[in-house]
Design a protein around this motif. Structure first.
Motif, short mmCIF file in Angstrom:
data_model
loop_
_atom_site.label_atom_id
_atom_site.label_comp_id
_atom_site.label_asym_id
_atom_site.label_seq_id
_atom_site.Cartn_x
_atom_site.Cartn_y
_atom_site.Cartn_z
N THR A 92 -37.27 40.91 8.03
CA THR A 92 -38.50 40.36 7.57
C THR A 92 -39.04 39.36 8.68
O THR A 92 -38.43 38.96 9.44
CB THR A 92 -38.40 39.57 6.27
N GLY A 93 -40.29 39.01 8.38
CA GLY A 93 -40.91 38.06 9.53
C GLY A 93 -42.42 38.27 9.55
O GLY A 93 -42.97 39.26 8.86
N ARG A 94 -43.23 37.14 10.18
CA ARG A 94 -44.64 37.48 10.06
C ARG A 94 -44.99 36.97 11.50
O ARG A 94 -44.63 36.06 11.90
CB ARG A 94 -45.08 36.39 9.14
N PRO A 95 -45.61 37.93 12.46
CA PRO A 95 -45.71 39.28 12.09
C PRO A 95 -44.68 40.14 11.65
O PRO A 95 -43.60 39.84 12.26
CB PRO A 95 -46.61 39.75 13.27
N VAL A 130 -45.38 30.22 3.63
CA VAL A 130 -46.57 31.54 4.19
C VAL A 130 -47.65 31.27 3.05
O VAL A 130 -48.74 31.97 3.08
CB VAL A 130 -45.92 32.84 3.75
N TYR A 131 -47.27 30.70 1.85
CA TYR A 131 -48.40 30.76 0.79
C TYR A 131 -49.41 29.82 1.20
O TYR A 131 -50.71 29.78 0.40
CB TYR A 131 -47.90 30.22 -0.56
N ASP A 132 -49.34 28.83 2.21
CA ASP A 132 -50.33 27.76 2.61
C ASP A 132 -51.41 28.52 3.56
O ASP A 132 -52.29 27.98 4.05
CB ASP A 132 -49.74 26.65 3.29
N GLU A 133 -51.19 29.88 3.96
CA GLU A 133 -51.87 30.53 4.62
C GLU A 133 -53.43 30.45 4.36
O GLU A 133 -53.22 30.97 3.10
CB GLU A 133 -51.37 31.72 5.36
N GLY A 134 -54.29 30.41 4.96
CA GLY A 134 -55.74 30.71 4.69
C GLY A 134 -56.70 29.65 5.16
O GLY A 134 -56.38 29.02 6.13
N PRO A 185 -75.53 18.30 3.25
CA PRO A 185 -74.25 18.65 3.58
C PRO A 185 -73.90 19.81 4.77
O PRO A 185 -74.79 20.42 5.13
CB PRO A 185 -73.84 19.19 2.26
N LYS A 186 -72.86 19.28 5.53
CA LYS A 186 -72.22 20.21 6.38
C LYS A 186 -70.89 20.60 6.16
O LYS A 186 -70.12 19.96 5.62
CB LYS A 186 -72.39 19.36 7.66
N THR A 187 -70.62 21.81 6.52
CA THR A 187 -69.13 22.23 6.40
C THR A 187 -68.77 23.01 7.62
O THR A 187 -69.44 23.65 8.35
CB THR A 187 -69.13 23.13 5.03
N SER A 188 -67.28 22.81 7.91
CA SER A 188 -66.65 23.70 8.81
C SER A 188 -65.20 24.01 8.39
O SER A 188 -64.97 23.30 7.57
CB SER A 188 -66.59 22.79 10.32
N ARG A 189 -64.78 25.03 9.07
CA ARG A 189 -63.78 25.71 8.47
C ARG A 189 -62.67 25.90 9.69
O ARG A 189 -62.79 25.93 10.68
CB ARG A 189 -63.82 27.12 7.89
N VAL A 190 -61.27 25.67 9.33
CA VAL A 190 -60.19 26.02 9.99
C VAL A 190 -59.25 26.97 9.23
O VAL A 190 -59.11 26.63 8.01
CB VAL A 190 -59.35 24.73 10.45
N HIS A 191 -58.66 27.94 10.01
CA HIS A 191 -57.70 28.69 9.48
C HIS A 191 -56.37 28.56 9.58
O HIS A 191 -56.19 28.31 11.00
CB HIS A 191 -58.17 30.25 9.76
N LEU A 192 -55.52 28.36 8.86
CA LEU A 192 -54.14 28.29 9.04
C LEU A 192 -53.14 29.75 8.88
O LEU A 192 -53.42 30.23 7.99
CB LEU A 192 -53.42 27.09 7.91
N ILE A 193 -52.48 29.72 10.14
CA ILE A 193 -51.79 31.03 10.22
C ILE A 193 -50.32 30.75 10.06
O ILE A 193 -49.83 29.98 11.09
CB ILE A 193 -52.23 31.96 11.42
N VAL A 194 -49.67 31.14 9.18
CA VAL A 194 -48.21 30.89 9.38
C VAL A 194 -47.55 32.07 9.56
O VAL A 194 -47.52 33.07 9.28
CB VAL A 194 -47.95 30.65 7.61
N GLN A 195 -46.54 31.80 10.64
CA GLN A 195 -45.70 32.96 11.22
C GLN A 195 -44.37 32.57 11.10
O GLN A 195 -43.91 31.39 11.05
CB GLN A 195 -45.99 33.03 12.80
N VAL A 196 -43.42 33.62 10.70
CA VAL A 196 -42.14 33.41 10.48
C VAL A 196 -41.22 34.08 11.26
O VAL A 196 -41.62 35.36 11.62
CB VAL A 196 -41.99 33.96 8.83
N SER A 197 -40.44 33.32 11.70
CA SER A 197 -39.27 34.02 12.51
C SER A 197 -38.62 35.03 11.97
O SER A 197 -38.42 35.31 10.72
CB SER A 197 -38.18 32.86 12.89
N PRO A 198 -38.29 35.99 12.80
CA PRO A 198 -37.37 37.14 12.31
C PRO A 198 -36.13 36.92 11.62
O PRO A 198 -35.47 36.13 12.21
CB PRO A 198 -37.37 38.18 13.58
N LYS A 199 -35.69 37.52 10.59
CA LYS A 199 -34.65 37.50 10.05
C LYS A 199 -34.08 38.98 9.45
O LYS A 199 -34.76 39.54 8.82
CB LYS A 199 -34.59 36.73 8.70
N ILE A 200 -32.87 39.10 9.97
CA ILE A 200 -32.14 40.39 9.36
C ILE A 200 -31.69 40.08 7.86
O ILE A 200 -30.78 39.20 7.92
CB ILE A 200 -31.02 41.02 10.46
N VAL A 201 -32.04 40.71 6.91
CA VAL A 201 -31.82 40.72 5.73
C VAL A 201 -30.73 41.60 5.14
O VAL A 201 -30.12 41.42 4.15
CB VAL A 201 -32.96 40.52 4.65
#
Length: 336
Positions: free
Chosen positions: A152-155, A99-103, A115-131
């Motif tokens: 817990t999970g994302r979303p 999850v810390y790699d998201e951004g 110079p030219k720039t382009s951006r891509v956004h990494l969205i990390v989703q986490v499977s649900p887990k009953i803790v």
């Protein structure tokens, strides 16, 4: 999908990675970055920048941190590696995604002009887990209970409670907490907690709720039997914990081993069996069912052919069986 103009000489895709299950949106990933469907850790993500021969310098950045500049690695993270640096493509790979790699990730290119720039956004989703979830519980009827299911999970996952029972309809709670006031015996059984966030299949766990209650005699069956035949008196009681049964005639308790008579007990049923009925056996018998929460009784008649039977439930007979109370109190004291 983000597609830069042709003049920018760069191509980007918005992509999503699910921890536990790989998924991509608008991304044509490198086969080496595409784990099999349903695979668990580790998950690998790729970001590609399409270039041409007018590009003189290239670099990948995460926010303001330079990851790679050309073939030179600037970051210390061993999970980030250069996948390709050719005249047509400049791509990096992030191994063991968490999850810390998201951004945002930015591809910066230098041409002869500017110079030219382009951006891509990494969205990390986490499977649900009953803790955290409540343990199985045993409670007396009429008390209150509270069950907890933390996931817990994302979303963030949606948590629901459901009573696993033929009479239960739909969900009993759409929250992490399930409160039951004045629980009844009909509300005993398994309660299922489900956590879901559409990233993977819902996670399900169960809690067993046992509701204790005093005995209730649901059936007390007398019978008519000719002399010399086999006869059976039957007493059925519902209780949690299971009831213990005793049989009385007049003020005397019938014990196992009496000649010609057998007491056969099961968790919810007791039978008084006469193998060879005599005139002396005819009359009223009392079945007493008890557990640690209380007791009840019923009068049952063994009669001869042509006689009229009398069957009374213990609820209406308690006042008429005062003579049994000292015996029952003594039994309960010795038992508990």
């Amino acid at each position: 999908m983000l597609v830069a103009t042709k003049e920018s000489l760069a191509y980007f895709s918005r992509f999503v990675h699910r921890l536990g299950i790989y998924s991509a949106v608008g991304l044509q990933p490198n086969p080496h970055c595409n784990p099999s469907v349903g695979s668990d850790w580790p998950i690998t993500s790729c970001a590609r920048c399409t270039i041409d021969n007018r590009v003189t310098r290239v670099a990948w950045l995460n926010r303001s941190t330079i990851l790679y500049a050309g073939n030179d690695k600037w970051c210390l993270d061993p999970r980030v590696v250069l996948l390709s640096n050719t005249q047509t493509q400049y791509s990096i790979e992030i191994q063991n995604v968490d999850v810390y790699d998201e951004g945002p990730y930015t591809c910066s290119v230098q041409t002869d002009n500017h110079p030219k720039t382009s951006r891509v956004h990494l969205i990390v989703q986490v499977s649900p887990k009953i803790v955290e979830i409540s343990s199985d519980i045993s409670i007396n009827e009429g008390n209150n209970i509270s069950l907890t299911c933390i996931a817990t999970g994302r979303p963030e996952p949606t948590v629901t409670w459901r009573h696993i029972s033929p009479k239960a309809v739909g969900f009993v709670s759409e929250d992490e907490y399930l409160e039951i006031q004045g629980i009844t015996r009909e509300q005993s059984g398994d309660y299922e907690c489900s956590a879901s966030n559409d990233v993977a299949a819902p996670v399900v766990r169960r809690v067993k709720v046992t509701v204790n209650y005093p005995p209730y005699i649901s059936e007390a069956k007398g019978t008519g039997v000719p002399v010399g035949q086999k006869g059976t008196l039957q007493c059925e009681a519902s209780a949690v914990p299971s009831a213990e049964f005793q049989w009385y005639k007049d003020d005397k308790r019938l014990v196992e081993g009496k000649k010609g008579v057998k007491v056969e007990n099961r968790p919810f049923l007791s039978k008084l069996i006469f193998f060879n009925v005599s005139e002396h056996d005819y009359g009223n018998y009392t079945c007493v069912a008890s557990n640690k929460l209380g007791h009840t009784n019923a009068s049952i008649t063994l009669f001869g052919p042509g006689a009229v039977s009398e069957v009374n439930n213990g609820t209406s007979r308690r006042a008429g069986c005062i003579w049994l109370l000292p015996l029952l109190v003594l039994h309960l004291l010795l038992k508990f």
